[in-house]
Design an enzyme around this catalytic site. Structure first.
Site: not given
Ligand SMILES: [Zn+2]
Lengths: 248, 456
Positions: A95, A190
């Site tokens: 991310c 994620h």
């Protein structure tokens, strides 16, 4: 007895938005279950991170504000990081941490937050956020599944981590997700990433063990529960058929 | 007018069918007349809102219990805190001619909904319980939640009642620009150790520097200050001091008033403190508030006990901080126990289940008294994986995705372990089905047939 594998978790005090703890835990446990040891160092924002001290580095995700602080801190030793990456330092960036690897992150108001410039990559904030379950196909590790949630659109000229089967990926347009360069693994996935993708976890661990000069070939583990979670995810959340979901 | 009729018709129909109607009538009515909230809202004399990440439902219900002592109020119950839930609550008290019969409303409002409805309601008092990480896929990131709350508050002239111990709430207070009152815990309750790594508010929102803490209450709540600028924990206008089941509240120079707490756990002490502060701001006497708290009924899924065999306790979990509070409460219960954890990932639960990895499930995996663990729901396997990597023995762990089968499996294991209690943890969309199942199991008070296919 082999020496422990040194894993650094960079700035968990700043970058902790997307359960990076789960990724660290997975790396640690999968070594332990094979009688190996991991030494995890939590490097907080008040400390200087030295890439030469570690065999594997994890850089997680944070909010824009926190990412700016991390970028400022890391850029001070940017040349050291660049040399380490070129030398094959295994680095997993997720991310926000993934975005930091590039040249810059352009905020909605046009301001460019400079990145580490380790890769030929840029990210531009966009709307709407790209959110949802995601599955990609990687040459090295098969299907990788998880959740993505990012406003940034990332483009680069390196190999992707995988091709998007379902979801948005780097920018929602080019069908690529993440980045693979030398021993760098960058991704928006994620969920968290590693527990449900044991093949990727082991691939990263093996890369790190080789880099560290620890002479071990990782044996397969009993991943019955991991497989069940992958299958359930692919059947219930990706509408992929059970047969397709079972292939590794 | 048409919207009111449609909404009321749907309400009537659903009540005839004995269905729960907390959102659907409002949803349909708003579709027909999008200005319905404004039309009804302007007839209110005053509106009190409770928002924030955790504790909205409990706080609103505690406050409602006190306010009802004086006047009948309009109140949205059971977490129906989106526009359709507010509209449904208003429709219940609207005549067929579109007239509102009650003049005071107390609404629990979702953080993202607040800016959408703030202008349509005469909001006089706004309580923000706290600002923790919650459902990232809906709001983007945490800073967005702060922005949403601020955007909502700025559309009102409300007295904001904020948590002094929460740095993010303090930031909101400094940026709000209108009247702010703070509630906070007495410094005697500060703890030095800090188990969880939930650091949502660990950085100064004024300058970006890391905050320093002279002690913690729980999560990010504590006595903080920024070493780099003049950002610090304000002296609360309402200071809480608790001992077992009593909460003593000191308001400025006034003598402290003691209240019987109808709820347990430090997170609930905060809820009670903010409710008492809001009740005082609304002009209620201490004796009226005391009476209200005595009549309080705990809401669904907050350490809610069911007389099943063996007996069960149902808890809602929806984000790391709230989940940790529940895990701490269960961890502190003596004796062996079985856990049944139901995780769904529908829109109302949050589609992103990564928060499971931020919650401190190690409290359970390292606790020998948790003899068996059953995971269930659409993400049963993910939850099981979380426990496996958390170090819970796989031999004591099972996953049964179908809710009824999962619950019955947990009850069966608990009976086999000597009738030990079952603690059921559940995300939002599994909560009502589980509560219904538990009610039925309690009613029959006998072991249910195993693995009967669910009809729901
Ligand atoms: Zn500061």
């Amino acid at each position: 007895m082999n020496r422990p594998l040194c894993i650094a978790h960079l700035y968990p005090d700043l970058l902790n938005l997307y359960a990076d703890k789960g990724n660290i835990l997975t790396l640690k446990r999968r070594l332990e279950w094979r009688g190996l040891e991991a030494q995890v160092t939590l490097v907080t924002s008040s400390e200087e991170a030295r890439p030469g001290d570690y065999d594997l580095v994890l850089l997680g995700g944070g909010s824009d504000r926190e990412q700016e602080i991390v970028s400022r801190t890391l850029r001070r030793s940017r040349d050291e990081w660049k040399a380490a990456v070129e030398d094959g330092l295994p680095l997993l960036a997720v991310c926000g941490g993934y975005q930091l690897l590039g040249e810059y992150y352009q905020l909605p108001d046009g301001t460019k937050v400079p990145g580490l410039e380790l890769l030929d990559m840029v990210t531009v904030a966009g709307s709407p956020r790209l959110i949802g379950n995601v599955a990609i196909e990687s040459d090295e590790c098969g299907t990788i599944v998880g959740f993505e949630n990012h406003g940034g659109r990332t483009t680069h000229h390196h190999a992707p981590l995988g091709k998007v089967i379902s979801g948005h990926g780097n920018n929602g347009t080019d069908g690529h997700e993440g980045v693979r360069y030398k021993n760098v693994f960058g991704t928006y996935i994620h969920g968290p990433l590693l527990p449900k993708n044991p093949a990727l976890a082991d691939f990263i661990l093996q890369t790190a063990l080789d880099y560290a000069g620890i002479d071990v070939k990782l044996e397969p583990l009993d991943d019955e529960l991991e497989k069940a979670a992958r299958t359930a995810f692919q059947v219930r959340r990706m509408n992929l058929s059970e047969v397709a979901a079972q292939t590794p | 007018m048409f919207g009111v009729w449609i909404g009321k018709l749907v309400l009537l129909l659903l009540s005839m069918l004995r269905k729960r109607a907390t959102s659907l009538p409002g949803k349909i009515a708003l579709k027909v007349s999008p200005r319905l909230l404004r039309k009804l809202g302007t007839q209110l004399e005053r509106c009190i809102v409770v928002t924030g990440t955790n504790g909205k439902t409990t706080t609103a219900r505690l406050l409602a219990a006190a306010m009802k002592q004086e006047d009948p109020i309009i109140h949205n119950t059971e977490g129906a805190n989106l526009p359709q839930g507010l509209a449904t609550a208003l429709l219940r008290h609207t005549s067929w001619f579109g007239r509102l019969r009650r003049k005071t409303a107390l609404f629990e409002i979702d953080e993202a909904t607040l800016p959408l409805v703030a202008e349509t309601l005469p909001i006089k008092v706004a309580v923000v319980t706290n600002v923790f990480r919650d459902q990232l896929d809906r709001y983007g990131e945490l800073d967005t939640t702060v922005e949403k709350l601020l955007a909502g508050l700025r559309k009102t002239d409300a007295v904001a009642i904020l948590n002094a111990d929460d740095p993010l709430a303090r930031h909101i207070g400094l940026s709000y620009g209108k009247t702010v009152l703070y509630f906070g815990m007495s410094k005697e309750h500060l703890k030095q150790e800090h188990r969880d790594q939930m650091r949502d508010g660990a950085f100064c929102m004024q300058c970006g520097h890391e905050l320093q803490y002279d002690g913690f209450y729980y999560g990010q709540l504590g006595d903080y200050h920024c070493p780099n600028c003049d950002f610090f924990r304000p002296v609360p206008d309402f200071v809480g001091h608790f001992q077992e089941s009593r909460l003593e509240v000191t308001q400025g120079q006034l003598p402290p008033v003691s209240f019987q707490l109808p709820v347990r756990g430090i997170f609930n002490v905060y809820n009670a403190l903010s409710a008492i502060a809001a009740a005082r701001v609304c002009g209620l006497d201490a004796s009226v508030i005391q009476q209200g708290l005595r009549q309080y009924q705990p809401p669904l899924g907050r350490m809610q006990a069911f007389p099943t065999r063996p007996h069960t306790v149902l808890n809602l979990i929806k984000n790391p901080t709230g989940c940790d509070s529940v895990l701490q409460a269960i961890h502190s219960e003596p004796g062996d126990k079985v856990l049944c954890i139901a995780i769904n990932d529908l829109a109302a639960d949050g589609k992103d289940v990564s928060w499971l990895w931020d919650a401190d499930f190690e409290l359970i995996t390292e606790d020998d008294s948790v003899v068996k663990c059953v995971t269930t729901g659409l993400r049963a396997e993910d939850m099981a994986l979380r426990l496996k990597y958390g170090g819970y023995p796989e031999s004591n762990l099972s996953y049964v995705p179908e809710l009824e089968a999962g619950l019955d499996h947990a009850l069966e294991l608990a009976r086999a372990s000597g009738d030990v209690p079952v603690y059921v943890l559940s995300t939002y969309t599994a909560l009502y089905p589980l509560a219904d199942l538990l009610k039925r199991r309690a009613h029959n008070n006998e072991p249910a047939a195993m693995y009967r296919p669910s009809v729901s």
